[in-house]
Design a protein around this motif. Structure first.
Motif, PDB file in Angstrom:
ATOM      1  N   UNK A 172       0.819  -1.209   0.000  1.00 37.90           N
ATOM      2  CA  UNK A 172       0.000   0.000   0.000  1.00 37.90           C
ATOM      3  C   UNK A 172       0.854   1.261   0.000  1.00 37.90           C
ATOM      4  N   UNK A 173       2.113   1.151   0.426  1.00 40.17           N
ATOM      5  CA  UNK A 173       3.025   2.302   0.423  1.00 40.17           C
ATOM      6  C   UNK A 173       3.669   2.388  -0.954  1.00 40.17           C
ATOM      7  N   UNK A 174       3.044   3.132  -1.854  1.00 40.59           N
ATOM      8  CA  UNK A 174       3.487   3.154  -3.247  1.00 40.59           C
ATOM      9  C   UNK A 174       4.851   3.805  -3.404  1.00 40.59           C
ATOM     10  N   UNK A 175       5.171   4.785  -2.556  1.00 44.64           N
ATOM     11  CA  UNK A 175       6.479   5.439  -2.645  1.00 44.64           C
ATOM     12  C   UNK A 175       7.588   4.422  -2.361  1.00 44.64           C
ATOM     13  N   UNK A 176       7.432   3.679  -1.280  1.00 42.50           N
ATOM     14  CA  UNK A 176       8.438   2.690  -0.913  1.00 42.50           C
ATOM     15  C   UNK A 176       8.500   1.554  -1.919  1.00 42.50           C
ATOM     16  N   UNK A 177       7.332   1.106  -2.370  1.00 44.68           N
ATOM     17  CA  UNK A 177       7.290   0.003  -3.326  1.00 44.68           C
ATOM     18  C   UNK A 177       7.946   0.387  -4.649  1.00 44.68           C
ATOM     19  N   UNK A 178       7.650   1.586  -5.139  1.00 45.29           N
ATOM     20  CA  UNK A 178       8.256   2.046  -6.388  1.00 45.29           C
ATOM     21  C   UNK A 178       9.772   2.134  -6.251  1.00 45.29           C
ATOM     22  N   UNK A 179      10.230   2.683  -5.148  1.00 47.00           N
ATOM     23  CA  UNK A 179      11.673   2.766  -4.906  1.00 47.00           C
ATOM     24  C   UNK A 179      12.303   1.380  -4.926  1.00 47.00           C
ATOM     25  N   UNK A 180      11.681   0.427  -4.230  1.00 51.93           N
ATOM     26  CA  UNK A 180      12.240  -0.917  -4.127  1.00 51.93           C
ATOM     27  C   UNK A 180      12.282  -1.609  -5.484  1.00 51.93           C
ATOM     28  N   UNK A 181      11.214  -1.476  -6.266  1.00 52.51           N
ATOM     29  CA  UNK A 181      11.187  -2.099  -7.588  1.00 52.51           C
ATOM     30  C   UNK A 181      12.318  -1.547  -8.449  1.00 52.51           C
ATOM     31  N   UNK A 182      12.495  -0.232  -8.429  1.00 50.34           N
ATOM     32  CA  UNK A 182      13.539   0.382  -9.243  1.00 50.34           C
ATOM     33  C   UNK A 182      14.937  -0.061  -8.836  1.00 50.34           C
ATOM     34  N   UNK A 183      15.195  -0.105  -7.540  1.00 45.78           N
ATOM     35  CA  UNK A 183      16.514  -0.501  -7.060  1.00 45.78           C
ATOM     36  C   UNK A 183      16.767  -1.988  -7.297  1.00 45.78           C
ATOM     37  N   UNK A 184      15.718  -2.791  -7.149  1.00 45.59           N
ATOM     38  CA  UNK A 184      15.870  -4.216  -7.411  1.00 45.59           C
ATOM     39  C   UNK A 184      16.158  -4.439  -8.892  1.00 45.59           C
ATOM     40  N   UNK A 185      15.479  -3.711  -9.758  1.00 47.37           N
ATOM     41  CA  UNK A 185      15.734  -3.810 -11.192  1.00 47.37           C
ATOM     42  C   UNK A 185      17.194  -3.474 -11.490  1.00 47.37           C
ATOM     43  N   UNK A 186      17.694  -2.381 -10.920  1.00 48.83           N
ATOM     44  CA  UNK A 186      19.080  -1.977 -11.162  1.00 48.83           C
ATOM     45  C   UNK A 186      20.063  -3.068 -10.743  1.00 48.83           C
ATOM     46  N   UNK A 187      19.811  -3.655  -9.605  1.00 45.98           N
ATOM     47  CA  UNK A 187      20.725  -4.681  -9.087  1.00 45.98           C
ATOM     48  C   UNK A 187      20.678  -5.936  -9.953  1.00 45.98           C
ATOM     49  N   UNK A 188      19.467  -6.376 -10.309  1.00 45.46           N
ATOM     50  CA  UNK A 188      19.344  -7.607 -11.097  1.00 45.46           C
ATOM     51  C   UNK A 188      19.803  -7.400 -12.539  1.00 45.46           C
ATOM     52  N   UNK A 189      19.503  -6.265 -13.103  1.00 46.44           N
ATOM     53  CA  UNK A 189      19.962  -5.992 -14.467  1.00 46.44           C
ATOM     54  C   UNK A 189      21.479  -5.917 -14.508  1.00 46.44           C
ATOM     55  N   UNK A 190      22.074  -5.393 -13.464  1.00 43.21           N
ATOM     56  CA  UNK A 190      23.521  -5.326 -13.385  1.00 43.21           C
ATOM     57  C   UNK A 190      24.161  -6.683 -13.326  1.00 43.21           C
ATOM     58  N   UNK A 191      23.501  -7.652 -12.737  1.00 42.19           N
ATOM     59  CA  UNK A 191      24.021  -9.013 -12.661  1.00 42.19           C
ATOM     60  C   UNK A 191      24.153  -9.637 -14.043  1.00 42.19           C
ATOM     61  N   UNK A 192      23.309  -9.182 -14.966  1.00 44.61           N
ATOM     62  CA  UNK A 192      23.297  -9.825 -16.278  1.00 44.61           C
ATOM     63  C   UNK A 192      24.318  -9.229 -17.239  1.00 44.61           C
ATOM     64  N   UNK A 193      24.961  -8.157 -16.825  1.00 39.79           N
ATOM     65  CA  UNK A 193      25.916  -7.504 -17.720  1.00 39.79           C
ATOM     66  C   UNK A 193      27.238  -8.266 -17.742  1.00 39.79           C
TER      67      UNK A 193
END
Length: 325
Positions: free
Chosen positions: A304-325
């Motif tokens: 329900x906390x969209x600010x926190x959820x959006x932040x987490x999704x973005x940071x998780x994407x950055x970390x996981x996408x970085x693993x694939x490089x």
């Protein structure tokens, strides 16, 4: 005997950008929380609560930048406290401890290295406490934690001048036990998960588990998923493992006391996020696309906390996408 998740190789990426993003978020949310805290509609939880005879819990105050919860156990001859908060939080916590006992605070356990759990170490050390952590957390404090300390005011929202760092001098790899015949506290290494060196405190007689930020419960921040040493799959395994222990009360790193069900709900939220981010990356979607598409509102305690959820999704994407490089 509790199960220890195996240590597996995991990716370590540059953490500077992620930390800066979190620091920026902290500044924004601190302002929002300050506004929220002035509203008469917001019910304030009691600062200190006795969980069991001789076991106390301090409710971290996010709006006042005293954010991390603290638990302390009054043994026959001394006090063991868990998580040091910021320096001004530590000063308040020690005053609260003094209201419950005149026994000396001999130990302060850091569940992990993050600023809101360790910057108050020197206050406890000056009061006579030995700082305790897993060996990995002690190492992370010297490395990743150095950046945090150098940018301390960005995290805390307050001037850090006049305070100093203090590091663990008592460390362990697997488990460290305190037992005086009345209380038994098992400090257990559960990392890597939220960080590389996560430790928890388990009180088997009282059936209390203190998780640090492996679990949070309804606080405004949500989980920090961007740590350089975070291992999401291990984090899920750790939550599942702890949910199988004989526990009645769960004290999260932030937020209100919970139960084993709180651990399960935390796991479901993180797993749903992880699965959707991985699926999106595999499909070639951009971070911005996933920020718009991923819906976690069916996890009401967190989503329900969209600010926190959006932040987490973005940071998780950055970390996981970085693993694939």
């Amino acid at each position: 005997m509790p199960f220890y998740p195996p240590f597996t190789p995991h990716f370590k990426r540059s953490f500077t950008d992620a930390i800066r993003a979190v620091a920026s978020f902290v500044r924004i949310i601190a302002f929002v929380l300050a506004l929220i805290s002035t509203s008469p509609a917001v019910a304030q939880a009691p600062t200190v609560r006795e969980l069991a005879p001789g076991v106390f819990y301090y409710f971290g105050d996010e709006a006042q930048q005293k954010s991390a919860n603290c638990t302390w156990i009054v043994f026959k001859d001394y006090v063991l406290a868990i998580d040091a908060n910021y320096p001004w939080g530590a000063e308040e916590i020690i005053k609260e401890i003094r209201k419950t006992t005149d026994k000396p605070v001999r130990f302060i356990f850091n569940t992990h290295y993050h600023h809101d759990h360790t910057f108050g170490n020197s206050v406890f050390a000056d009061a006579g406490a030995t700082i305790v952590s897993t060996q990995k957390t002690a190492t992370e404090m010297q490395t990743l934690g150095s950046y945090e300390w150098a940018h301390g005011s960005e995290y805390s929202g307050r001037n850090m001048e006049g305070y100093r760092r203090a590091f663990p001098s008592l460390t362990f790899d697997a488990k460290l036990i305190f037992d005086d015949g009345i209380h038994r506290v098992e400090l257990i290494n559960m990392g890597p998960a939220h960080t590389g060196g996560d430790g928890v405190a388990y009180l088997p007689r009282e059936k209390i588990l203190v998780t640090g930020d492996l679990c949070v419960n309804g606080n405004p921040w949500g989980n920090n998923v961007a740590d350089a040493d975070a291992d999401y799959d291990q984090w899920l395994a750790v939550l599942q493992t702890m949910a199988g222990w004989d526990v009645t009360i769960v004290i999260p790193g932030h937020g209100s006391p919970g139960t084993v069900e709180t651990l399960r709900q935390q796991r479901l939220y993180l797993k749903d996020m992880l699965d959707q981010v991985r699926k999106g990356i595999k499909a070639g979607k951009s971070k911005q696309e996933l920020l718009k598409e991923i819906d976690l509102s069916n996890h009401p305690v967190y989503g329900a906390n969209q600010v926190s959820t959006t932040r987490s999704i973005g940071l998780m994407y950055d970390k996981l996408a970085g693993r694939q490089k």
